[in-house]
Design a protein around this motif. Structure first.
Motif, PDB file in Angstrom:
ATOM      1  N   ARG A 243       0.843  -1.206   0.000  1.00 41.74           N
ATOM      2  CA  ARG A 243       0.000   0.000   0.000  1.00 41.74           C
ATOM      3  C   ARG A 243       0.869   1.242   0.000  1.00 41.74           C
ATOM      4  O   ARG A 243       0.591   2.210  -0.721  1.00 41.74           O
ATOM      5  CB  ARG A 243      -0.937   0.005   1.215  1.00 41.74           C
ATOM      6  CG  ARG A 243      -1.792   1.271   1.235  1.00 41.74           C
ATOM      7  CD  ARG A 243      -2.835   1.282   2.314  1.00 41.74           C
ATOM      8  NE  ARG A 243      -2.227   1.401   3.633  1.00 41.74           N
ATOM      9  CZ  ARG A 243      -2.932   1.410   4.762  1.00 41.74           C
ATOM     10  NH1 ARG A 243      -4.247   1.282   4.733  1.00 41.74           N
ATOM     11  NH2 ARG A 243      -2.327   1.528   5.922  1.00 41.74           N
ATOM     12  N   GLU A 247       0.806   4.320  -2.670  1.00 38.48           N
ATOM     13  CA  GLU A 247       0.478   5.696  -2.256  1.00 38.48           C
ATOM     14  C   GLU A 247       1.631   6.660  -2.546  1.00 38.48           C
ATOM     15  O   GLU A 247       1.402   7.805  -2.949  1.00 38.48           O
ATOM     16  CB  GLU A 247       0.077   5.710  -0.773  1.00 38.48           C
ATOM     17  CG  GLU A 247      -1.258   4.993  -0.578  1.00 38.48           C
ATOM     18  CD  GLU A 247      -1.789   5.019   0.847  1.00 38.48           C
ATOM     19  OE1 GLU A 247      -2.976   4.709   1.024  1.00 38.48           O
ATOM     20  OE2 GLU A 247      -1.018   5.350   1.789  1.00 38.48           O
ATOM     21  N   HIS A 296      -7.969   5.938   2.300  1.00 36.79           N
ATOM     22  CA  HIS A 296      -6.842   5.483   1.479  1.00 36.79           C
ATOM     23  C   HIS A 296      -7.282   5.194   0.031  1.00 36.79           C
ATOM     24  O   HIS A 296      -6.529   5.443  -0.909  1.00 36.79           O
ATOM     25  CB  HIS A 296      -6.183   4.259   2.121  1.00 36.79           C
ATOM     26  CG  HIS A 296      -5.414   4.634   3.351  1.00 36.79           C
ATOM     27  ND1 HIS A 296      -4.118   5.092   3.308  1.00 36.79           N
ATOM     28  CD2 HIS A 296      -5.788   4.693   4.645  1.00 36.79           C
ATOM     29  CE1 HIS A 296      -3.713   5.392   4.533  1.00 36.79           C
ATOM     30  NE2 HIS A 296      -4.716   5.151   5.369  1.00 36.79           N
ATOM     31  N   PHE A 312      -4.553  -1.509  -5.539  1.00 36.65           N
ATOM     32  CA  PHE A 312      -4.934  -1.210  -4.149  1.00 36.65           C
ATOM     33  C   PHE A 312      -6.078  -2.133  -3.704  1.00 36.65           C
ATOM     34  O   PHE A 312      -6.054  -2.702  -2.618  1.00 36.65           O
ATOM     35  CB  PHE A 312      -5.351   0.263  -4.033  1.00 36.65           C
ATOM     36  CG  PHE A 312      -5.911   0.628  -2.685  1.00 36.65           C
ATOM     37  CD1 PHE A 312      -5.065   0.818  -1.599  1.00 36.65           C
ATOM     38  CD2 PHE A 312      -7.280   0.758  -2.492  1.00 36.65           C
ATOM     39  CE1 PHE A 312      -5.575   1.145  -0.344  1.00 36.65           C
ATOM     40  CE2 PHE A 312      -7.800   1.082  -1.247  1.00 36.65           C
ATOM     41  CZ  PHE A 312      -6.948   1.276  -0.177  1.00 36.65           C
ATOM     42  N   LEU A 315      -5.351  -5.721  -2.388  1.00 35.81           N
ATOM     43  CA  LEU A 315      -4.404  -5.910  -1.281  1.00 35.81           C
ATOM     44  C   LEU A 315      -4.944  -6.604  -0.025  1.00 35.81           C
ATOM     45  O   LEU A 315      -4.180  -6.901   0.879  1.00 35.81           O
ATOM     46  CB  LEU A 315      -3.847  -4.551  -0.843  1.00 35.81           C
ATOM     47  CG  LEU A 315      -2.850  -3.901  -1.791  1.00 35.81           C
ATOM     48  CD1 LEU A 315      -2.357  -2.590  -1.202  1.00 35.81           C
ATOM     49  CD2 LEU A 315      -1.676  -4.836  -2.035  1.00 35.81           C
ATOM     50  N   ILE A 317      -6.453  -5.280   2.341  1.00 35.96           N
ATOM     51  CA  ILE A 317      -6.130  -4.404   3.467  1.00 35.96           C
ATOM     52  C   ILE A 317      -7.098  -4.594   4.633  1.00 35.96           C
ATOM     53  O   ILE A 317      -6.698  -4.671   5.796  1.00 35.96           O
ATOM     54  CB  ILE A 317      -6.181  -2.919   2.991  1.00 35.96           C
ATOM     55  CG1 ILE A 317      -4.879  -2.555   2.290  1.00 35.96           C
ATOM     56  CG2 ILE A 317      -6.490  -1.955   4.107  1.00 35.96           C
ATOM     57  CD1 ILE A 317      -3.729  -2.271   3.225  1.00 35.96           C
TER      58      ILE A 317
END
Ligand SMILES: Cc1cc2nc3c(=O)[nH]c(=O)nc-3n(C[C@H](O)[C@H](O)[C@H](O)COP(=O)(O)O)c2cc1C
Length: 380
Positions: A243, A247, A296, A312, A315, A317
């Protein structure tokens, strides 16, 4: 009612939009004539009476299937399950070969039944009523049978699935148990045991398991069943580093030409997230998780690059955060400080400051996971 009140000059498109708010199940109505089986997707199907058992199916007279039902005087309602959207699509397009690849069984009354359907209802037409462009086929039920599974739904032009409110509550309880480490990493979670522990039936426990699998909290092992996913520092480091790389790339690409609206949205999402951390605790972890993800996600979307957005999205997350931070209500305002640094850096179009915020946030996250894992012998 929130919007879109009905006007007197009601055009078709407007009506379609409004009536699309009425959620329904999805069926395939089938019949058989001398030329073979016929079938079409239909959501305008409903039960009419219990005693005697009767059904309604509203079919457009322009559809060949409607003619076939008129001719045969019989129809079968095949109720589709949530994994059958492809069948709904296949039977919603005129075709010479509607039944290609579709498993059929013969009904008790010689109607073609879709083998995979959740439920089958065979009917004899007792009345055909005209309603606008459609024929309303009133059917006397000849036979009815149902299997196991969840229905396919249709709402505002899209397919979806049905969810019992009580099942959602069961899933949340099961998830809390996994996050609170009531089961060891790698342990098998048996359906019957889970149902027993939660005091629910097997269907609700199964629903919880499939949601836990979608969260990545359990994995389906072909020989052992559902297994608690082990989670370690390598997994979390790899995810947070990935990530961070995305970013940092986005900031390098965009920091100097962000517009006011993009920044205002970033600020709005930041404030929403910050409000969910009170002192050193999450007000509500699930809401924080959603808000954090939204922040994000927007940051990455600033690049307007679908490949970055897709990277993204891949991922996991949320799974990693749930597995780690979600196991304790305690957190730290340092996370918010680092994300404020990202937000303010971008507001000043200062790429270096924003990048430093990303790196700080990443290190904090990786460190926090180590602390949490230290309490659990290195695995969650
Ligand atoms: C979710 C969904 C629901 C539908 N419901 C109906 C319905 O209730 N009645 C109808 O006449 N057509 C309905 N349709 C459209 C028919 O499935 C479509 O016109 C189909 O091509 C008709 O098949 P046929 O022309 O081969 O007979 C629906 C389509 C979809 C995707």
């Amino acid at each position: 009612m929130s919007s879109n009140s009905v006007s007197s000059a009601l055009d078709g498109q407007h009506f379609r939009h409004v009536v699309g708010h009425l959620a329904s199940g999805v069926t395939v109505v089938t019949t058989r004539t001398a030329t073979g089986p016929h079938g079409m997707t239909a959501s305008s199907v409903t039960s009419l009476s219990l005693d005697p058992p009767m059904m309604l199916a509203c079919l457009n007279r322009a559809a060949p299937t409607a003619h076939a039902v008129s001719e045969s005087g019989r129809y079968a309602v095949n109720v589709l399950g949530q994994e059958h959207a492809h069948l709904a699509q296949q039977f919603a397009v005129p075709s010479e070969d509607k039944f290609r690849g579709v498993g059929l069984t013969a009904g008790e009354h010689d109607l073609p039944l879709l083998a995979e359907a959740l439920a089958h209802i065979e009917c004899e037409v007792v009345e055909e009523i005209t309603g606008g462009t459609h024929s309303i086929f009133v059917g006397r039920v000849l036979s009815a049978s149902a299997g196991q599974g969840q229905p396919l739904t249709y709402f505002r032009g899209g397919f979806g699935r049905f969810e019992f409110a009580r099942d959602d509550a069961v899933y949340r309880r099961a998830r809390t148990q996994v996050l609170e480490r009531q089961y060891a990493a790698g342990a098998v979670l048996h359906l019957d045991d889970l149902a027993h522990e939660l005091g629910v039936d097997a269907a609700s426990a199964f629903y919880a398991l499939t949601r836990l699998a979608a969260d990545g909290l359990v994995q389906r092992d072909p020989s052992r069943g559902y297994v608690i996913t082990p989670f370690d520092v390598t997994t979390s480091d790899a995810t947070f580093d990935a990530r961070s790389a995305i970013e940092l790339g986005v900031i390098a690409l965009t920091a100097h030409h962000l517009d006011v609206e993009q920044l205002a949205e970033l600020r709005r999402r930041f404030e929403q997230m910050a409000a969910l951390l009170v002192g050193e605790r999450f007000l509500d972890f699930d809401s924080y998780l959603d808000a954090n993800y939204a922040f994000h996600e927007h940051l990455v979307s600033l690049a307007g690059n679908p490949a970055l957005t897709a990277a993204f999205g891949s991922l996991s997350i949320k799974t990693v955060m749930t597995r780690s931070f979600g196991s304790t209500p305690v957190t730290s305002q340092d996370f918010i400080d680092a994300q404020r640094q990202i937000t303010e850096g971008l507001e000043r179009r200062d790429a270096a400051a924003a990048s430093a915020g990303v790196m700080r946030y990443t290190e904090l996250a990786k460190q926090r996971v180590r602390e949490i894992l230290a309490h659990t012998g290195g695995r969650l």
